[in-house]
Structures are given as C-alpha cells and as structure tokens.
Scaffold this motif. Structure first.
Motif, PDB file in Angstrom:
ATOM      1  N   ALA A 121      -5.412  -3.900   0.578  1.00  0.00           N
ATOM      2  CA  ALA A 121      -4.067  -4.452   0.328  1.00  0.00           C
ATOM      3  C   ALA A 121      -4.177  -5.894  -0.175  1.00  0.00           C
ATOM      4  O   ALA A 121      -3.508  -6.279  -1.136  1.00  0.00           O
ATOM      5  CB  ALA A 121      -3.232  -4.402   1.599  1.00  0.00           C
ATOM      6  N   CYS A 122      -5.036  -6.673   0.470  1.00  0.00           N
ATOM      7  CA  CYS A 122      -5.128  -8.101   0.123  1.00  0.00           C
ATOM      8  C   CYS A 122      -5.728  -8.322  -1.262  1.00  0.00           C
ATOM      9  O   CYS A 122      -5.485  -9.357  -1.883  1.00  0.00           O
ATOM     10  CB  CYS A 122      -5.917  -8.855   1.185  1.00  0.00           C
ATOM     11  SG  CYS A 122      -5.019  -8.936   2.749  1.00  0.00           S
ATOM     12  N   ALA A 123      -6.472  -7.345  -1.748  1.00  0.00           N
ATOM     13  CA  ALA A 123      -7.029  -7.470  -3.106  1.00  0.00           C
ATOM     14  C   ALA A 123      -5.937  -7.280  -4.162  1.00  0.00           C
ATOM     15  O   ALA A 123      -6.143  -7.591  -5.334  1.00  0.00           O
ATOM     16  CB  ALA A 123      -8.146  -6.448  -3.302  1.00  0.00           C
ATOM     17  N   HIS A 124      -4.781  -6.778  -3.751  1.00  0.00           N
ATOM     18  CA  HIS A 124      -3.690  -6.526  -4.709  1.00  0.00           C
ATOM     19  C   HIS A 124      -2.416  -7.256  -4.329  1.00  0.00           C
ATOM     20  O   HIS A 124      -1.404  -7.111  -4.999  1.00  0.00           O
ATOM     21  CB  HIS A 124      -3.405  -5.018  -4.771  1.00  0.00           C
ATOM     22  CG  HIS A 124      -4.574  -4.219  -5.235  1.00  0.00           C
ATOM     23  ND1 HIS A 124      -4.852  -4.007  -6.573  1.00  0.00           N
ATOM     24  CD2 HIS A 124      -5.559  -3.600  -4.548  1.00  0.00           C
ATOM     25  CE1 HIS A 124      -5.956  -3.278  -6.681  1.00  0.00           C
ATOM     26  NE2 HIS A 124      -6.404  -3.018  -5.465  1.00  0.00           N
ATOM     27  N   GLY A 125      -2.421  -7.974  -3.244  1.00  0.00           N
ATOM     28  CA  GLY A 125      -1.211  -8.657  -2.770  1.00  0.00           C
ATOM     29  C   GLY A 125      -1.378  -8.940  -1.298  1.00  0.00           C
ATOM     30  O   GLY A 125      -2.177  -9.778  -0.901  1.00  0.00           O
ATOM     31  N   TYR A 126      -0.679  -8.169  -0.485  1.00  0.00           N
ATOM     32  CA  TYR A 126      -0.767  -8.384   0.956  1.00  0.00           C
ATOM     33  C   TYR A 126      -0.354  -7.081   1.628  1.00  0.00           C
ATOM     34  O   TYR A 126       0.116  -6.148   0.974  1.00  0.00           O
ATOM     35  CB  TYR A 126       0.155  -9.553   1.364  1.00  0.00           C
ATOM     36  CG  TYR A 126      -0.198 -10.152   2.707  1.00  0.00           C
ATOM     37  CD1 TYR A 126      -1.445 -10.720   2.928  1.00  0.00           C
ATOM     38  CD2 TYR A 126       0.721 -10.146   3.755  1.00  0.00           C
ATOM     39  CE1 TYR A 126      -1.777 -11.262   4.172  1.00  0.00           C
ATOM     40  CE2 TYR A 126       0.401 -10.688   4.991  1.00  0.00           C
ATOM     41  CZ  TYR A 126      -0.850 -11.239   5.194  1.00  0.00           C
ATOM     42  OH  TYR A 126      -1.165 -11.772   6.414  1.00  0.00           O
ATOM     43  N   ILE A 127      -0.516  -7.012   2.947  1.00  0.00           N
ATOM     44  CA  ILE A 127      -0.014  -5.849   3.679  1.00  0.00           C
ATOM     45  C   ILE A 127       1.515  -5.937   3.754  1.00  0.00           C
ATOM     46  O   ILE A 127       2.073  -7.026   3.802  1.00  0.00           O
ATOM     47  CB  ILE A 127      -0.628  -5.764   5.097  1.00  0.00           C
ATOM     48  CG1 ILE A 127      -0.596  -7.132   5.789  1.00  0.00           C
ATOM     49  CG2 ILE A 127      -2.046  -5.221   5.052  1.00  0.00           C
ATOM     50  CD1 ILE A 127      -1.050  -7.115   7.239  1.00  0.00           C
ATOM     51  N   SER A 128       2.183  -4.783   3.725  1.00  0.00           N
ATOM     52  CA  SER A 128       3.652  -4.813   3.788  1.00  0.00           C
ATOM     53  C   SER A 128       4.152  -4.873   5.229  1.00  0.00           C
ATOM     54  O   SER A 128       5.341  -5.091   5.458  1.00  0.00           O
ATOM     55  CB  SER A 128       4.258  -3.621   3.052  1.00  0.00           C
ATOM     56  OG  SER A 128       3.705  -2.407   3.497  1.00  0.00           O
ATOM     57  N   PHE A 129       3.278  -4.670   6.182  1.00  0.00           N
ATOM     58  CA  PHE A 129       3.563  -4.830   7.624  1.00  0.00           C
ATOM     59  C   PHE A 129       2.203  -4.765   8.316  1.00  0.00           C
ATOM     60  O   PHE A 129       1.224  -4.288   7.731  1.00  0.00           O
ATOM     61  CB  PHE A 129       4.509  -3.727   8.153  1.00  0.00           C
ATOM     62  CG  PHE A 129       4.008  -2.329   7.941  1.00  0.00           C
ATOM     63  CD1 PHE A 129       4.199  -1.662   6.747  1.00  0.00           C
ATOM     64  CD2 PHE A 129       3.305  -1.670   8.954  1.00  0.00           C
ATOM     65  CE1 PHE A 129       3.713  -0.378   6.549  1.00  0.00           C
ATOM     66  CE2 PHE A 129       2.828  -0.384   8.772  1.00  0.00           C
ATOM     67  CZ  PHE A 129       3.031   0.265   7.551  1.00  0.00           C
ATOM     68  N   PRO A 130       2.123  -5.238   9.551  1.00  0.00           N
ATOM     69  CA  PRO A 130       0.820  -5.199  10.238  1.00  0.00           C
ATOM     70  C   PRO A 130       0.328  -3.760  10.376  1.00  0.00           C
ATOM     71  O   PRO A 130       1.054  -2.886  10.876  1.00  0.00           O
ATOM     72  CB  PRO A 130       1.120  -5.820  11.609  1.00  0.00           C
ATOM     73  CG  PRO A 130       2.345  -6.643  11.394  1.00  0.00           C
ATOM     74  CD  PRO A 130       3.160  -5.904  10.370  1.00  0.00           C
ATOM     75  N   THR A 131      -0.883  -3.539   9.912  1.00  0.00           N
ATOM     76  CA  THR A 131      -1.433  -2.183   9.886  1.00  0.00           C
ATOM     77  C   THR A 131      -1.496  -1.567  11.286  1.00  0.00           C
ATOM     78  O   THR A 131      -1.981  -2.190  12.233  1.00  0.00           O
ATOM     79  CB  THR A 131      -2.841  -2.232   9.251  1.00  0.00           C
ATOM     80  OG1 THR A 131      -2.666  -2.562   7.869  1.00  0.00           O
ATOM     81  CG2 THR A 131      -3.591  -0.914   9.383  1.00  0.00           C
TER      82      THR A 131
ATOM     83  N   GLY B 133       0.594  -0.109   4.588  1.00  0.00           N
ATOM     84  CA  GLY B 133       1.133  -0.219   3.240  1.00  0.00           C
ATOM     85  C   GLY B 133       0.803  -1.559   2.635  1.00  0.00           C
ATOM     86  O   GLY B 133       0.362  -2.488   3.319  1.00  0.00           O
ATOM     87  N   CYS B 134       1.065  -1.623   1.346  1.00  0.00           N
ATOM     88  CA  CYS B 134       0.766  -2.819   0.569  1.00  0.00           C
ATOM     89  C   CYS B 134       2.065  -3.431   0.059  1.00  0.00           C
ATOM     90  O   CYS B 134       3.032  -2.705  -0.194  1.00  0.00           O
ATOM     91  CB  CYS B 134      -0.107  -2.404  -0.613  1.00  0.00           C
ATOM     92  SG  CYS B 134      -0.492  -3.767  -1.707  1.00  0.00           S
ATOM     93  N   GLU B 135       2.076  -4.747  -0.065  1.00  0.00           N
ATOM     94  CA  GLU B 135       3.137  -5.411  -0.816  1.00  0.00           C
ATOM     95  C   GLU B 135       2.443  -6.064  -1.998  1.00  0.00           C
ATOM     96  O   GLU B 135       1.658  -7.004  -1.809  1.00  0.00           O
ATOM     97  CB  GLU B 135       3.845  -6.454   0.059  1.00  0.00           C
ATOM     98  CG  GLU B 135       4.921  -7.195  -0.693  1.00  0.00           C
ATOM     99  CD  GLU B 135       5.762  -8.095   0.202  1.00  0.00           C
ATOM    100  OE1 GLU B 135       6.115  -7.687   1.321  1.00  0.00           O
ATOM    101  OE2 GLU B 135       6.044  -9.216  -0.232  1.00  0.00           O
ATOM    102  N   ILE B 136       2.672  -5.518  -3.184  1.00  0.00           N
ATOM    103  CA  ILE B 136       1.965  -6.051  -4.353  1.00  0.00           C
ATOM    104  C   ILE B 136       2.628  -7.357  -4.797  1.00  0.00           C
ATOM    105  O   ILE B 136       3.651  -7.757  -4.246  1.00  0.00           O
ATOM    106  CB  ILE B 136       1.898  -5.009  -5.498  1.00  0.00           C
ATOM    107  CG1 ILE B 136       3.286  -4.542  -5.908  1.00  0.00           C
ATOM    108  CG2 ILE B 136       1.011  -3.845  -5.101  1.00  0.00           C
ATOM    109  CD1 ILE B 136       3.298  -3.709  -7.184  1.00  0.00           C
ATOM    110  N   GLY B 137       2.062  -8.004  -5.796  1.00  0.00           N
ATOM    111  CA  GLY B 137       2.533  -9.323  -6.230  1.00  0.00           C
ATOM    112  C   GLY B 137       4.021  -9.371  -6.558  1.00  0.00           C
ATOM    113  O   GLY B 137       4.675 -10.393  -6.365  1.00  0.00           O
ATOM    114  N   SER B 138       4.571  -8.261  -7.035  1.00  0.00           N
ATOM    115  CA  SER B 138       6.002  -8.224  -7.371  1.00  0.00           C
ATOM    116  C   SER B 138       6.873  -8.065  -6.137  1.00  0.00           C
ATOM    117  O   SER B 138       8.091  -8.023  -6.243  1.00  0.00           O
ATOM    118  CB  SER B 138       6.265  -7.065  -8.324  1.00  0.00           C
ATOM    119  OG  SER B 138       5.919  -5.836  -7.698  1.00  0.00           O
ATOM    120  N   HIS B 139       6.227  -7.912  -4.968  1.00  0.00           N
ATOM    121  CA  HIS B 139       6.891  -7.743  -3.671  1.00  0.00           C
ATOM    122  C   HIS B 139       7.280  -6.301  -3.371  1.00  0.00           C
ATOM    123  O   HIS B 139       7.786  -6.013  -2.279  1.00  0.00           O
ATOM    124  CB  HIS B 139       8.127  -8.647  -3.494  1.00  0.00           C
ATOM    125  CG  HIS B 139       7.789 -10.040  -3.093  1.00  0.00           C
ATOM    126  ND1 HIS B 139       7.774 -10.463  -1.803  1.00  0.00           N
ATOM    127  CD2 HIS B 139       7.418 -11.101  -3.842  1.00  0.00           C
ATOM    128  CE1 HIS B 139       7.429 -11.740  -1.760  1.00  0.00           C
ATOM    129  NE2 HIS B 139       7.200 -12.145  -2.994  1.00  0.00           N
TER     130      HIS B 139
END
Ligand code: GLY
Ligand code: MN
Ligand code: MN
Length: 464
Positions: free
Chosen positions: A212-222, A251-257
């Motif tokens: 996830a962090c390679a593309h943005g961040y986690i969308s919530f704590p895994t 899940g992931c939150e990509i750069g666009s959120h």
C-alpha cells in the motif's frame, strides 16, 4: 498536479453552490496531526470533501464558496523560508487556486472577516460536521459554537448536497477506484504468498502495508489476525499456526485518495480443512448472492437480508441453525454468526462520507436504520443508484463470549443449535470482501482481476 482537470473541480463546486443555494459554504481542509510532539506528525490525510471540491493536499487550507455571488476563495498562508528549508518548496496558495479554477486567495486571517461579513448580513455560514479537534476549535473561534454543539449546528443542506454529489461516482472516479483495486489485489496476493507457519501476524501485515505504501498509504489500519472472530483484530506478534485460519482485511488509499477495501480468509497451512471449507463456502455463497441482486432501485438493506438468508440456509444445512430461515432472519438469529452489516459506501473514504453522518449517507425518509443487533451496524440501507460503490463483505464468526451470552439468555434457541455451535468456539471467523460498482442494470466488481476467492484459487495462489 491535481487528480482531475480544473473543469471537474469547477463544475463540482458549481453544482454544490446551486444545490445549497444561499449563504457562505466553508469547507475545511485538514491540518497536520502530531503523535507525540508537534513536529512529529501522522501521515497527512486531507479531508475528503476538501479533496473533492478543492483538490489540493496541503495542510492549512480552507475553501469558501459564496452561493449568491459565486465568488470562491482558497484560503491559506503561504509557506515561509523555514518551511522551505525543512520541507522543500511547495506551490503558493495562488498557484494552487489557479490550478483548480478558484479566482480568489487570501491568508488565513481573512477567513474570520469573510465569515463575520456574511453573519452581519444575516447570511448562513454552512459547514460540515467536524471530526478533528483542531477544526472544532477553528469553528468555535469563527462562529462561537461549542464543539459539543457543532454536529447539530452543521448545515444539513450542505451535508445532503455533498452526499448527493459524492455518492454517485463518475467514470473518472471509477478509474481511480480501479487503480486502488489493483493495489488491493497486490496487497492480498502478497499476504497469500507470505502466510506460512511460524511467520508472525505482524510480519505478514508489514508486507501487506508495504505494498500500500509503495502506491500511497493504507486506507485503514490493516486487520490481520488468526482471531478472525474479532471483527477488527489488529496484527500481533503471534506466530501463524498450521490448521488455523487467518483473516486479512486491508486496503490502499492511492495518491488521488480513492480507496480499496478487501478481505480474504486463508488457511495458514495452505489447504482448508473440510470444516473450514464448509463455513468458507457459506460465506462465499452469500458474497456471490449479493452480486446477483444489487442493482439500482434495490434497497441495500434488502441485499443485506438476502445475504443473511443465504448464510442461514447453509448454516441450517450444517446443523448450526434450525427452524424457518425467513423467521430466523426476521428475528435476527443469524447475527450470532454475522453481527455486522453487509457493506458500506466506498470512495475517497474507505467508509465513504461516514464523517458526514451515517444517518444521512446510508438512510433516508423511506429507509430508517434498524435497531436490531447485527443489522443495526449496517451503514447503508437505502435504495441503490447507478454509480454507488459498495463493499460486499459477509462473514461468519464464532465469538465465544457472544455465544456464551446468547446461550445464557436463551436467545433465539429455536433457531440456533447451541450444542453444535459450542464445538466451533475454536474456529475463528471468515469474512470475504470485494468492492462493487452499481451499474445501470446490475453491478460489477471493481478491479480488473478479482483477488482469488474460491477455495481452489486461494489454495493455488498460496502455493505459488
Ligand atoms: N475496514 C473494515 C471494513 O471492511 O469495513
Ligand atoms: Mn474491509
Ligand atoms: Mn469494508
């Protein structure tokens, strides 16, 4: 660089202005949040409504729209030389405003003047329910409303206008959700490859988060745990044990959120036992059934209840439940096994717009929230519309404390075979989750490739 074109943000704000119709709209961007001292901050997360209308991802910004005149401001202080020394150059507020088609900018001190001018003329100042204390203080300073009263003082007109816009995803938003889903695919297949007896939950979760962090961040704590019966079980330093199941909800939150949110449940040893397969395929059947009935005009609460009926039918075949299936679901007996809702809206927030108030996001005059244990946790019940994105996430859990409590109270004993349920207290839990787009005549999964989900495909992926 903003995610979408200037015209997208201009037209979103024009629609909002028209729908709210009068007064001054104030949309607060987020500030940095310290976790142990001011300069040591959490990963910056911009407010999603601010992202939707004003795009910019810097801290310390506020967007203002005058509904009558049409004037728009991006308010914020330009960074100074100290900030540049430590953090590097960032565009000026004026450059950020120009990029999104906002004509006016002003330093933060101007916000109070704009608000005071509007109030002096008896105009409404519309704001959304704040969920961060620093913004609550800002609102108290601007409007004199104590934080404990701000939720009810927030503008219903603005809340509904924002929900109506954000709920129906456009093609360009769906394209972003597809990108997030691609990362979600990689997160979950990574988990499938890393799960092995003796590796710790924390080690696998770290690999999932790394993707996830390679593309943005986690969308919530895994969520990653052998205790799948704990709905939000965080990873611990527990070594994975052969024979156990392990749940991964991440899940992931990509750069666009835009976000992804998926869950898979896997056998640590790489092969499901027959007992695990029986429960797994029950959850899978409910997950699949939801996909066959979700379409515009159908109430999501009815999709939830239909999935619960599938679970109940199968649990009856397995001897864990008994009696009439419809009566059992109407009574809420299935909630011993699935004490949560089928799914929630998805988008810029993983539980999309939850901060605006679940009652407004998921319910309306026609569909009111249930008060029954289990269905009361359903975050959306109202009729689906084309463009809604929902999570489809049924589960079956054997929660020892809940089983003991219900049994002691004699709850739903006509529908639950407690003697058999006792023998599953060491089972854990299973949840399967994918994100779906409601289309003109049905629904489809978000994501080019579905994360392996059948027993055979999960076992094959784990063997890779
Ligand atoms: N993040 C928990 C969920 O799936 O809603
Ligand atoms: Mn999830
Ligand atoms: Mn979810």
């Amino acid at each position: 660089m903003t995610t979408f074109s200037k015209q997208t943000y201009e037209s979103r704000r024009a629609v909002l202005r028209q729908r709210v119709g009068e007064g001054l709209i104030v949309i607060f961007g987020n500030n940095e949040v310290p976790y142990n001292y001011p300069a040591n901050t959490y990963n910056f997360c911009q407010d999603s409504s601010f992202v939707y209308y004003f795009a910019q991802k810097r801290d310390g910004l506020v967007g203002v729209i005058d509904c009558e005149s049409g004037d728009e401001w991006l308010i914020g202080n330009d960074i100074d030389i100290d900030d540049i020394v430590w953090m590097g150059e960032t565009p000026s507020v004026a450059d950020m405003a120009a990029e999104i088609g906002v004509a006016r900018t002003a330093p933060m001190a101007r916000l109070a003047e704009l608000v005071n001018e509007a109030r002096a003329k008896g105009r409404t100042v519309h704001f959304l329910p704040p969920y961060r204390h620093d913004i609550q203080i800002q609102i108290m300073d601007l409007l004199g409303i104590h934080p404990s009263k701000q939720k009810e003082a927030a503008s219903l007109k603005l809340i509904h206008a924002v929900i109506d816009q954000r709920a129906c995803k456009t093609a360009e938003e769906v394209a972003e959700l597809e990108k997030a889903a691609k990362v979600g695919y990689e997160m979950h297949t990574t988990a499938m490859h890393k799960i092995r007896e003796g590796v710790s939950e924390l080690e696998v979760a770290a690999e999932v988060n790394r993707v996830a962090c390679a593309h943005g961040y986690i969308s919530f704590p895994t969520i990653f745990s052998m205790h799948g019966e704990i709905l939000h079980g965080i990873p611990r330093d527990n070594k994975l044990e052969a024979g156990r199941l392990v749940i991964c909800d991440s899940g992931c939150e990509i750069g666009s959120h835009y976000t992804s949110d998926n869950t898979r449940t896997m056998p640590v040893s790489g092969k499901f036992t027959q007992r695990q397969k029986d429960i797994y395929n029950t959850v899978l059947a409910a997950h699949g059934h939801a996909l066959t009935i979700a379409r515009p005009g159908v109430k999501w609460i009815d999709v939830h209840l239909a999935a619960c009926r599938v679970l109940t039918e199968r649990l009856k075949e397995l001897g864990l439940m008994c009696g009439d299936v419809d009566e059992a679901v109407a009574a809420g007996a299935h909630a011993l096994f699935m004490p949560h809702g089928l799914g929630h809206m998805m988008g810029l927030d993983v539980h999309d717009m939850e901060a605006l108030g679940q009652i407004y996001v998921g319910y309306d005059d026609e569909v009111r929230p249930s008060t029954q244990f289990g269905t009361a946790f359903l975050r959306c019940g109202r009729r689906l519309q084309e463009g809604f994105v929902m999570s489809d996430e049924p589960g079956i859990y054997f929660i020892p404390q809940l089983i003991d409590e219900w049994r002691a109270k004699g709850l739903h004993k006509e529908f639950i075979n407690y003697d058999k349920v006792e023998t599953y207290k060491d089972f854990g839990g299973i949840r399967l989750e994918d994100d779906i787009l409601i289309t003109a005549d049905g629904c489809r999964l978000i994501g080019e490739r579905q994360i392996p989900i059948t027993v055979e495909d999960v076992e094959a992926e784990m063997a890779r």
